[in-house]
Design a protein around this motif. Structure first.
Motif, mmCIF file in Angstrom:
data_model
loop_
_atom_site.group_PDB
_atom_site.id
_atom_site.type_symbol
_atom_site.label_atom_id
_atom_site.label_comp_id
_atom_site.label_asym_id
_atom_site.label_seq_id
_atom_site.Cartn_x
_atom_site.Cartn_y
_atom_site.Cartn_z
ATOM 1 N N PRO A 237 0.822 -1.252 -0.079
ATOM 2 C CA PRO A 237 -0.262 0.024 0.030
ATOM 3 C C PRO A 237 0.845 1.254 -0.063
ATOM 4 O O PRO A 237 1.985 1.395 0.227
ATOM 5 C CB PRO A 237 -0.823 -0.083 1.337
ATOM 6 C CG PRO A 237 0.330 -0.727 2.249
ATOM 7 C CD PRO A 237 1.039 -1.814 1.472
ATOM 8 N N GLY A 238 0.087 2.562 -0.204
ATOM 9 C CA GLY A 238 0.714 3.681 0.055
ATOM 10 C C GLY A 238 1.437 4.267 -1.541
ATOM 11 O O GLY A 238 1.283 3.593 -2.352
ATOM 12 N N ASP A 239 2.226 5.365 -1.242
ATOM 13 C CA ASP A 239 2.832 6.075 -2.190
ATOM 14 C C ASP A 239 3.848 5.775 -2.484
ATOM 15 O O ASP A 239 4.951 5.894 -1.841
ATOM 16 C CB ASP A 239 2.473 7.697 -2.021
ATOM 17 C CG ASP A 239 2.882 8.360 -2.945
ATOM 18 O OD1 ASP A 239 3.702 8.279 -3.818
ATOM 19 O OD2 ASP A 239 2.647 9.945 -2.903
ATOM 20 N N PRO A 240 4.410 5.287 -3.637
ATOM 21 C CA PRO A 240 5.832 4.742 -3.718
ATOM 22 C C PRO A 240 6.795 5.877 -3.849
ATOM 23 O O PRO A 240 7.919 5.712 -3.550
ATOM 24 C CB PRO A 240 5.958 4.021 -5.366
ATOM 25 C CG PRO A 240 4.442 4.543 -5.865
ATOM 26 C CD PRO A 240 3.520 4.829 -4.724
ATOM 27 N N SER A 241 6.209 7.131 -3.955
ATOM 28 C CA SER A 241 7.411 8.282 -3.908
ATOM 29 C C SER A 241 7.764 8.306 -2.416
ATOM 30 O O SER A 241 8.982 8.806 -2.243
ATOM 31 C CB SER A 241 6.912 9.545 -4.277
ATOM 32 O OG SER A 241 5.742 9.779 -3.376
ATOM 33 N N THR A 242 7.310 7.507 -1.557
ATOM 34 C CA THR A 242 7.932 7.938 -0.214
ATOM 35 C C THR A 242 8.427 6.661 0.159
ATOM 36 O O THR A 242 9.450 6.639 1.080
ATOM 37 C CB THR A 242 6.530 7.606 0.995
ATOM 38 O OG1 THR A 242 5.791 6.566 0.705
ATOM 39 C CG2 THR A 242 5.513 8.783 0.451
ATOM 40 N N ALA A 243 8.950 5.540 -0.674
ATOM 41 C CA ALA A 243 9.658 4.186 -0.411
ATOM 42 C C ALA A 243 11.225 4.322 -0.507
ATOM 43 O O ALA A 243 11.562 3.541 -1.537
ATOM 44 C CB ALA A 243 8.963 2.982 -1.137
ATOM 45 N N ASP A 244 11.563 5.225 0.043
ATOM 46 C CA ASP A 244 13.217 5.438 -0.271
ATOM 47 C C ASP A 244 13.971 4.196 -0.060
ATOM 48 O O ASP A 244 14.950 3.870 -0.614
ATOM 49 C CB ASP A 244 13.621 6.856 0.310
ATOM 50 C CG ASP A 244 13.003 8.011 -0.046
ATOM 51 O OD1 ASP A 244 12.559 8.138 -1.287
ATOM 52 O OD2 ASP A 244 13.009 9.019 0.621
#
Length: 311
Positions: A237-244
């Protein structure tokens, strides 16, 4: 999300979208209040797969199929240990489930896990609204949680958005575990759990793969400690732009040249690792009946989708 005991059939419920549109129906599952991103799923059946897919964390799922719950609930079709959707929306829930594998009703299962839902609304109209306006924040309120419309709308508009949400660590395993190969072992795969569905490592195991499922916080060193023949990045789930962090791990795998593969969120992580950006889709693709054509062969296969972002 706040919940209480299972709602009676006649308990009123209200669904409020962040743009002010309101649908009124009856409580389904737990009674109380819940918030999330309103999305729709086109699956005609297989609702247990949808409900227990960790990728649906913090989403309120609208079922486009009119009749839901006909086959009840069993203990074999769960994709994880719990229901992850934050709310559930159906038009006509089954009054009496009927299936030889059923052990309880869907209404009972939703109530037992504290999932607030609503039934008896025009889900086709709601789906058309989301198709035109896009996925948006939503609240479901039933029983004592119902207030005047303006107060409910204000609560919905205060809820967090999906854009910018970093959620994979909230649903992933905290401890590594192994799914052993069925029959002769052929390969070892390190699977980074970003919200993995239980059937994914099971299907790999059926093909002779020993799967080491690792937490979302796993490092490159953790991945290579299992001496993998390949590395897999799961859905989530969630926004891949946050998955650093997963992106940095993916880059470490790419640098070593180990075969890697992934689905959904994992594919978006690959895009970022290769230097591309990601963006939010207007309403995404969700359902277990999405046709996809392999353009190299012309073959069309029916696939399961749940993604609101793209590379």
């Amino acid at each position: 999300m706040t919940t209480s005991t299972r709602g009676a059939v006649k308990t009123p419920a209200v669904l409020v979208l962040e743009d002010g549109r309101i649908f009124r129906g009856r409580a389904y599952g737990a009674v109380g209040a819940t918030f999330g991103e309103a999305v729709f799923s086109t699956g005609m059946t297989g609702y247990q797969e949808t409900l227990t897919d960790p990728s649906y964390h913090r989403q309120v799922v609208v079922m486009t199929a009119p009749h839901v719950g006909n086959t009840g609930v069993n203990d074999e079709d769960m994709e994880s240990k719990k229901i992850w959707v934050s709310g559930y929306v159906v038009r006509d829930p089954a009054r009496v489930p009927s299936n030889w594998r059923s052990t309880r009703s869907l209404d009972e299962e939703l109530a037992a896990q504290g999932v607030v839902g609503i039934s008896g609304i025009d889900t086709r109209a709601l789906t058309r609204h989301l198709r035109e306006r896009g996925a948006m924040r939503v609240g479901i309120f039933s029983g004592d949680a119902i207030q005047d419309d303006a107060a409910l709308l204000a609560r919905v508009q205060e809820a967090p958005e999906m854009t910018g949400a970093d959620l994979s660590a909230e649903v992933a395993t905290t401890e590594a575990y192994v799914v052993p190969a069925v029959g002769e072992k052929r390969f070892t795969v390190a699977a980074v759990d970003l919200g993995i569905k239980g059937m994914t490592p099971h299907r790999m195991a059926e093909r002779g793969i020993e799967v080491h499922v690792l937490p979302a916080t796993a490092t490159v060193e953790d991945v290579y400690a299992v001496e993998p023949d390949g590395v897999f990045f799961s859905n989530g789930p969630g926004d891949p732009s946050t998955a650093d962090h997963p992106v940095s791990v993916m880059r470490g795998v790419l640098e070593r040249g180990t075969p890697l593969f992934g689905i959904c969120f994992g594919n978006q992580i690959l895009g970022r690792a290769l230097g591309f950006g990601t963006f939010k889709l207007k309403y995404g693709h969700r359902g277990i009946n999405q046709p996809v054509q392999d353009r190299t062969t012309g073959k069309v296969e029916v696939t399961a989708h749940n993604h609101g972002f793209a590379v």
